[in-house]
Design a protein around this motif. Sequence first.
Motif, PDB file in Angstrom:
ATOM      1  N   PRO A 426       0.805  -1.221   0.000  1.00  0.00           N
ATOM      2  CA  PRO A 426       0.000   0.000   0.000  1.00  0.00           C
ATOM      3  C   PRO A 426       0.844   1.279   0.000  1.00  0.00           C
ATOM      4  CG  PRO A 426      -0.855  -1.569   1.602  1.00  0.00           C
ATOM      5  CD  PRO A 426       0.411  -2.153   1.067  1.00  0.00           C
ATOM      6  N   GLU A 521       0.726  -5.566   6.030  1.00  0.00           N
ATOM      7  CA  GLU A 521      -0.150  -4.431   5.730  1.00  0.00           C
ATOM      8  C   GLU A 521      -1.007  -4.707   4.495  1.00  0.00           C
ATOM      9  OE1 GLU A 521       1.534  -0.736   4.522  1.00  0.00           O
ATOM     10  OE2 GLU A 521      -0.209   0.367   5.248  1.00  0.00           O
ATOM     11  N   ALA A 525      -4.976  -4.837   4.315  1.00  0.00           N
ATOM     12  CA  ALA A 525      -5.692  -3.946   3.387  1.00  0.00           C
ATOM     13  C   ALA A 525      -6.726  -4.724   2.585  1.00  0.00           C
ATOM     14  CB  ALA A 525      -4.704  -3.256   2.454  1.00  0.00           C
ATOM     15  N   GLN A 526      -6.506  -6.037   2.462  1.00  0.00           N
ATOM     16  CA  GLN A 526      -7.486  -6.860   1.740  1.00  0.00           C
ATOM     17  C   GLN A 526      -8.494  -7.489   2.696  1.00  0.00           C
ATOM     18  OE1 GLN A 526      -5.714  -9.373  -1.265  1.00  0.00           O
ATOM     19  NE2 GLN A 526      -4.240  -7.792  -1.814  1.00  0.00           N
ATOM     20  N   LYS A 556       1.750   2.919  10.932  1.00  0.00           N
ATOM     21  CA  LYS A 556       0.529   2.395  10.302  1.00  0.00           C
ATOM     22  C   LYS A 556       0.228   0.981  10.794  1.00  0.00           C
ATOM     23  CE  LYS A 556       1.482   2.882   5.940  1.00  0.00           C
ATOM     24  NZ  LYS A 556       1.367   2.598   4.511  1.00  0.00           N
ATOM     25  N   ASN A 560      -3.178  -0.262  12.928  1.00  0.00           N
ATOM     26  CA  ASN A 560      -4.141  -1.035  12.132  1.00  0.00           C
ATOM     27  C   ASN A 560      -4.856  -2.069  13.012  1.00  0.00           C
ATOM     28  OD1 ASN A 560      -5.417  -2.805  10.304  1.00  0.00           O
ATOM     29  ND2 ASN A 560      -3.975  -2.200   8.697  1.00  0.00           N
TER      30      ASN A 560
END
Length: 662
Positions: A426, A521, A525-526, A556, A560
Amino acid sequence: MDNTLLFQPFQLGGLTLRNRIIMAPMETNLASPQGEVTPEMIAYYAERSAGGVGMVTVEFTCVDRSDGLGCTPQLSLDAPQLVPGHRRLVAAIQAGGARACLQLHHAGRQTTPAIIGGRTPIAPSTFESPVFRIGPRAMDDTDIKRVITAFAAAASHARSAGYDAVELHGAHGYLLGQFLSPWTNRRNDAWGGSFKRRLAFPLAVIHAVKARIGAMPLIYRLSADEMIDGGLGIEDTVLIAPHFAQAGVDALHVSTGVAERIDVNVEPIHMPDGWRLPLARQIRQAVKIPVIGVGVIRTPATANQALERGDIDLVALGRALLTDPQWPNKALAGVADQIRPCTSCNWCIDRLAHQLTIGCAENPRAGRELDLPLGRIAAAKNAVVIGGGPGGMKAALLLAESGFSTTLYEKRNTLGGGLIASAVPPGKDKIFRYRDYLLRQISSSAVTVRLGCSPTALDIAAHAPDIVILATGASKRPADIPGGQLAHVAQAYDVVMHDIDIGPGPIVVLGGGETGCEVAELAAAQGAQVVLVSRSPLKQLARAAEAIYRRHLVKKLAANPLITILPSATILRIEPDCVQLHLADDNMLSVPAAQVFTALGRDTGSPLISQLQSLGINVAIIGDAQRISRIGEAVNGAYTAVREHIKRHARVSQPGDPSFTQ
Ligand SMILES: Cc1cc2nc3c(=O)[nH]c(=O)nc-3n(C[C@H](O)[C@H](O)[C@H](O)COP(=O)(O)O)c2cc1C
Ligand code: SF4
């Protein structure tokens, strides 16, 4: 020919610029240890002037080496004996058609005793910077007057050296900014304590400098938003800007950040193109003098739109000109797709942080402009490059341009290699811009590309190559853990290469290096629930990544909600539906896992090396096959390998061929 606003001449005070592109000031570490201009520095700036910019701003230049240095070596202009070097630099810049501007600088609290000969840094107040971790000495009236005089004297030297303009470095938390900001100026006297008194020092410097430079344009660079709690925000700087204009400043150069927020000064890869322009626009609406905008302005279209929208009057390009000094000429010629695109990877900044001279991941000539062009070899020769990643593609291009009949082998069905792995996580898609640029270069070159081919040593020998460049990347290290061979276990690298699909989870990523962190990450993100297991402590997550990007990545990951980080853990075994761990607190933990991605290291080398050498073939190993590293090392390694080979083994028929491009 491009006739957009970008290429209309611009009147800056009494000075005419040939277009509206300014090279932003960028420290190079090319000065001598005494702060003098060097031949390397002259060549570096001359190449950028010849690339077509309207004005070159020479990097931050120290006005008082006794306590103003921000790094070593730093270009300086605090003594008349430094003027002749600057005169040569100015002449070289002007010979290329650009105007020459010098940025004047005092570091204040943003330095260390090691840099300033053991002295304690000076500042408006004793407030310590968490970056420099040294309580500065609060300046008294004598210090303040001395530094004002130093700025004026340096400006006067700049005028003697022939500069066309001077810029005051009031941005990024250095001394001028420290007086302006309530965060660092905690005085209660004539130099601080109210909005007006915080303005007193910068205004005194402006007046003193103007008195020495006469009609020469004076630019003031400021951080429109320091982006730190208690610091200056845009609501403050729109009120400050008119005072500078009234004091006679000819243009404002709008940047952002302080040392503690270097991520908004030299922003990492994820920051969008032109993100600072709205701030510049607000400053422009507050004054009647020209405003210069900067920050991730990468394409002629972005630059021109910013001018046409009225955000800014002039565009400053920093890293874009490190990557491609010919950016303005290419934009003017209407061949923007031939501009080598800066990805904001910050390999350049990393070099400076390691006390190396300026360099660029994509442009090996940056900082080495005295290198003669490679030229073309006299007799026909063959070259073979194995591996179509960034290093391999760069090597193939250089060899083909030097006249080698070049074949590039890539085992996959597409070129890109490590560039794909780097671009997929990402926020890193800017790396695809560089991959696509290289693909365009390869397709318009004489390189023969063989995709889906893994040649043997004998296949390679059949080319009768004068040189083989081995750029096969690193090889995957099998997970040496009980259960590492189970069907749901895969290499994290294969995930970013799109060879393995990410399922719905839960997912365990083993390995807290850059690849492990990025794959965690990407999986989150998926939508997958991810546990990231690191054998090292938390503070070492992604430790090989570039520092500014790394801070952002780790922040990040920690924020998350889909990611759990387990540092300092020992991986005991992988089972069909879980991973067994021994945690730092001595507890055992079974973590459910539908997929396990391992990022536990990769290995250099290739069996081809000894096989080719035993056939008497000249092999140069570059990139991850030589040492696991970054794109910059691979591309710069390609340049060095080709250069060394030509120097040692090939007669060049056209040394200094000016048509040669790299
Ligand atoms: C290698 C490097 C050195 C820099 N040195 C300076 C400097 O000397 N003075 C300054 O005001 N800004 C400096 N900067 C910040 C740039 O001038 C510019 O504002 C920043 O890189 C963002 O613009 P860009 O995205 O076009 O690179 C430096 C940036 C880089 C990448
Ligand atoms: S090293 Fe990276 S960030 Fe720096 S100029 Fe080159 S491509 Fe841009």
